[in-house]
Design an enzyme around this catalytic site. Structure first.
Site, short mmCIF file in Angstrom:
data_model
loop_
_atom_site.label_atom_id
_atom_site.label_comp_id
_atom_site.label_asym_id
_atom_site.label_seq_id
_atom_site.Cartn_x
_atom_site.Cartn_y
_atom_site.Cartn_z
N HIS A 127 92.01 41.26 23.27
CA HIS A 127 90.76 40.56 22.94
C HIS A 127 90.86 39.17 23.54
O HIS A 127 91.80 38.43 23.27
CB HIS A 127 90.58 40.47 21.42
CG HIS A 127 89.24 39.90 21.05
ND1 HIS A 127 88.16 40.67 20.71
CD2 HIS A 127 88.81 38.62 21.06
CE1 HIS A 127 87.12 39.89 20.49
NE2 HIS A 127 87.48 38.64 20.69
N CYS A 128 89.90 38.82 24.34
CA CYS A 128 89.99 37.49 24.97
C CYS A 128 88.72 36.69 24.75
O CYS A 128 87.62 37.18 25.01
CB CYS A 128 90.30 37.60 26.46
SG CYS A 128 90.72 35.99 27.14
#
Ligand code: ZN
Ligand code: ZN
Length: 307
Positions: A156-157
């Site tokens: 998840h960025c």
């Protein structure tokens, strides 16, 4: 390796859509310094200066279109969630039946510890997410930021304000690729202007334009070096058919079941149609014919189960 801006992903968690404005802010400052302040005016200098400016500006704008297209594709594409009622397949060839599937079990009140994996006859473990109350397809992981299970979750960025998973991983890689090319072009184009800061020559422009040029050079150099490191890491992951999360899991096994050869590993992410390799999209035929693009089924090495 220089300062890695992507390391700040975790620290910046929770910033949400503010990140979009930070990315667009960096693009805006860069556009101002490169196009408005430096190379735009050079177009009218005549001779070689104009030709170089034209080449730089054409390349800059082309890469910018691809970069923003890829960025908004990662941002707006669902990385892939588990379909309701999805259940693990039973390996009919082996004649084994998963005891969990023969009854009304939906995961609630399973007789097993739901945190643990349940042995499956097909050698793949049947996994269950207690938070989502759903079975997990192979290569699926629960994202604590999104609060749901993501198919073939990579990470998840916050830079893309989204999870990177089965359906947008290619777009994320293209975003990295075009960001690297664009920031490298900007760094090289502004290098002579940056060197001029340290010479005795008088620098043309106002303090504002000089500061913008200086800031743009430093920002783009930092991004180019950071993205290069990230890009090299992801090229090796794609070549081995591994996600960032799986790279840790893989250390526990001697053979990686999803590694079916470099070419096929690459096609599982980029599709088979060469015309679509460099754009954030898939051909309709690839979507129809490649179930792995949907994130639920992945071919594995045929004889690995027998080992
Ligand atoms: Zn989950
Ligand atoms: Zn997520």
């Amino acid at each position: 390796m220089a300062w890695n801006v992507f390391k700040f992903c975790t620290a910046l968690r929770g910033l949400g859509s503010v990140m979009i404005f930070i990315v667009l802010g960096v693009v805006g400052v860069t556009y101002y310094a490169l196009v408005v302040v430096n190379y735009g005016p050079s177009l009218f200098h005549g001779d070689l200066d104009s030709l170089i400016a034209l080449a730089v500006l054409l390349l800059f704008h082309s890469l910018l279109v691809m970069l923003l297209w890829s960025y908004f594709s990662v941002l707006s594409t669902d990385p892939g969630g588990v379909p309701l009622n999805w259940k693990p397949m039973v390996d009919e060839e082996k004649g084994d039946v998963d005891p969990l599937l023969g009854s009304e079990h939906t995961g609630v009140g399973l007789g097993v510890d739901q945190e643990n994996m349940v042995a499956n006859p097909a050698s793949e473990a049947v996994r269950f997410c207690r938070k989502c109350n759903l079975f997990k397809p192979p290569r699926c992981h629960h994202c604590s930021v999104c609060g749901r299970c993501i198919l073939k979750m990579d990470h998840h960025c916050v830079w893309v304000v989204n999870c990177v998973g089965a359906k947008n991983y290619k777009y994320f890689l293209l975003f990295l690729f075009y960001t690297f090319l664009e920031t490298t072009l900007v760094t090289l184009s502004l290098l002579p202007h940056f060197i001029a800061f340290f010479s005795d020559r008088e620098i043309p422009g106002t303090p504002g334009t000089i500061a913008a040029t200086f800031l743009t050079f430093v920002l783009n150099l930092a991004f180019a070096l950071s993205v290069l490191g990230f890009l090299i890491m992801h090229i090796s992951l794609v070549a081995a058919n591994t996600t960032t999360i799986e790279a840790f899991e893989k250390k526990r096994t001697s053979t990686w079941r999803y590694d079916i050869g470099r070419k096929k590993n690459f096609e599982q992410v980029f599709g088979k149609d060469k015309r679509f390799w460099l754009i954030p999209a898939y051909s309709e035929e690839d979507i129809r014919q490649m179930p792995e693009l949907q994130g639920l089924e992945y071919p594995s090495r045929p004889n690995l189960d027998a080992l």
